[in-house]
Design an enzyme around this catalytic site. Structure first.
Site, PDB file in Angstrom:
ATOM      1  N   LYS A  42       0.861  -1.182   0.000  1.00 55.69           N
ATOM      2  CA  LYS A  42       0.000   0.000   0.000  1.00 55.69           C
ATOM      3  C   LYS A  42       0.892   1.224   0.000  1.00 55.69           C
ATOM      4  CE  LYS A  42      -2.342   1.193   3.704  1.00 55.69           C
ATOM      5  NZ  LYS A  42      -3.417   1.223   4.745  1.00 55.69           N
ATOM      6  N   LYS A  79     -14.700  -3.562   1.784  1.00 56.42           N
ATOM      7  CA  LYS A  79     -15.824  -2.627   1.727  1.00 56.42           C
ATOM      8  C   LYS A  79     -16.153  -2.263   0.286  1.00 56.42           C
ATOM      9  CE  LYS A  79     -14.480  -0.582   6.201  1.00 56.42           C
ATOM     10  NZ  LYS A  79     -13.195  -1.320   6.360  1.00 56.42           N
ATOM     11  N   ARG A 127     -14.380   4.967  12.610  1.00 55.82           N
ATOM     12  CA  ARG A 127     -13.412   3.966  13.090  1.00 55.82           C
ATOM     13  C   ARG A 127     -12.983   4.278  14.514  1.00 55.82           C
ATOM     14  NH1 ARG A 127      -8.622   1.613   9.532  1.00 55.82           N
ATOM     15  NH2 ARG A 127     -10.431   0.339   8.967  1.00 55.82           N
TER      16      ARG A 127
END
Length: 366
Positions: free
Chosen positions: A68, A232, A135
């Protein structure tokens, strides 16, 4: 145990894909080198600087780990960057001049920005999905072995213009919504209000070291439903773009699983039903005695009355225990009368007394 440090944040991300959903399929099938490109930001929509992020999937056989990487970009430059009208070289190089980054890091970000821009232009990537969630992150102070994140109010919203709707109006994101969950102004067909929270547990244990017992108990408990590799973005596309999606994730069948029923509830109900079945059996014996014993025979009436009393006692006792246990379970209390050491013994004793009296009456009047 020391209390967890807790951090809360509202996170919104815009995911990109083309009309063939190439990135969706690549992430779903876990193709080597599959990419996910997104623009996440924290808090409200008035942020001035955000990050453009790329996730690259690596298969285990390559010996590499999934990567990432991201680079900062100002909000007012996003549209021009996506159209290929602006390159990030000068903007990123300024980070070295300001002393915020070293040259090696900036060189990596410049290369990443160039590659992402090339992908967006050649694959004709556009905003397709927005994810929104709050979150809460937990971690023991000074202990990096366990990190837990809990995402709640998860919502997926369509950002594409493929069906003739002008959701983004050629902008990189919709401007008609912010962080006003549950986004009442958005059409029901354009949003998915995820009914579960998403709990992720990250462990950093040494080789051969077992995770803490409380973590193992939590993961294996009835409080959570395991969904490995949940995404998601994939969830949102599968639900909101059914006419464009050919493959759906395996976990879609698990979405109807009722994980709220803590499994002990079923055991409590089964125990109650067993007691009722036994009470009905005893009541049947009492009814038989009344029907087949002459009316002028007091022994039958006495025996039937004793068996009826036993059945009523069993029903009353089981009902009280059932209600008590249900209340304790609802309060999520582990302590209480979950193991019955005396009830069955007392019931058997009362039944034995009733049988003894019945036999005694029969012998006495022979």
């Amino acid at each position: 145990m020391t209390e967890f440090e807790q951090k809360d944040a509202t996170i919104t991300s815009i995911y990109f894909d083309n009309e063939d959903l190439e990135l969706y399929l690549g992430r779903l099938e876990k193709t080597e080198g599959a990419e996910a490109i997104r623009l996440p930001w924290y808090g409200d929509t008035d942020v001035k600087t955000m990050f453009l992020e790329r996730k690259t999937h690596r298969e285990d056989w390559t010996g590499e780990k999934s990567v990432k990487a991201r680079f900062p970009i100002k909000e007012n430059l996003v549209n021009a960057f996506l159209r290929g009208e602006y390159i990030m070289d000068a903007e990123l190089q300024a980070l070295v001049e300001k002393g915020k980054k070293i040259q090696a890091d900036v060189d990596s970000m410049i290369q990443l920005a160039s590659e992402v821009q090339y992908r967006i232009l050649t694959k004709q990537l556009h905003p397709v999905m927005r994810t929104f969630y709050n979150r809460t992150a937990f971690q023991l102070p000074g202990d990096p072995r366990v990190r837990i994140s809990l995402d709640t109010e998860l919502t997926m919203v369509r950002e594409d213009n493929w069906d003739g709707q002008t959701r983004t109006c050629d902008n990189w994101r919709r401007t008609d919504i912010g962080i006003d969950h549950p986004f009442d102004q958005v059409l029901a067909a354009d949003k998915e209000l995820f009914k579960y929270g998403v709990l992720e547990v990250k462990l950093q244990t040494q080789f051969g070291q077992e995770p803490p017992k409380w973590v193992t108990d939590l993961v294996q408990s009835h409080l959570v439903e395991a969904v490995p590799k949940f995404s998601k973005f994939i969830q949102g596309c599968a639900i909101l773009l059914p006419n464009r999606v050919d493959l759906v994730p395996f976990w879609l069948l698990q979405m109807d699983t009722d994980i709220l029923k803590p499994k002990v509830y079923f055991a409590n109900e089964r125990t109650f039903l067993k007691w009722l079945s036994f009470a009905v059996l005893i009541g049947t014996i009492a009814t038989t005695l009344l029907n087949f014993v002459p009316a002028d025979d007091p022994r039958g009436l006495i025996s039937a009355a004793l068996f009826t009393l036993t059945a009523l006692l069993a029903i009353a006792y089981s009902a009280i225990i059932f209600v008590y246990r249900a209340l304790r379970l609802r309060a999520r209390s582990a302590g209480g009368l979950y193991y019955d050491k005396y009830g069955s013994t007392i019931l058997c004793f009362v039944l034995l007394v009733a049988l003894g009296i019945n036999i005694g009456l029969r012998v006495a009047y022979m």
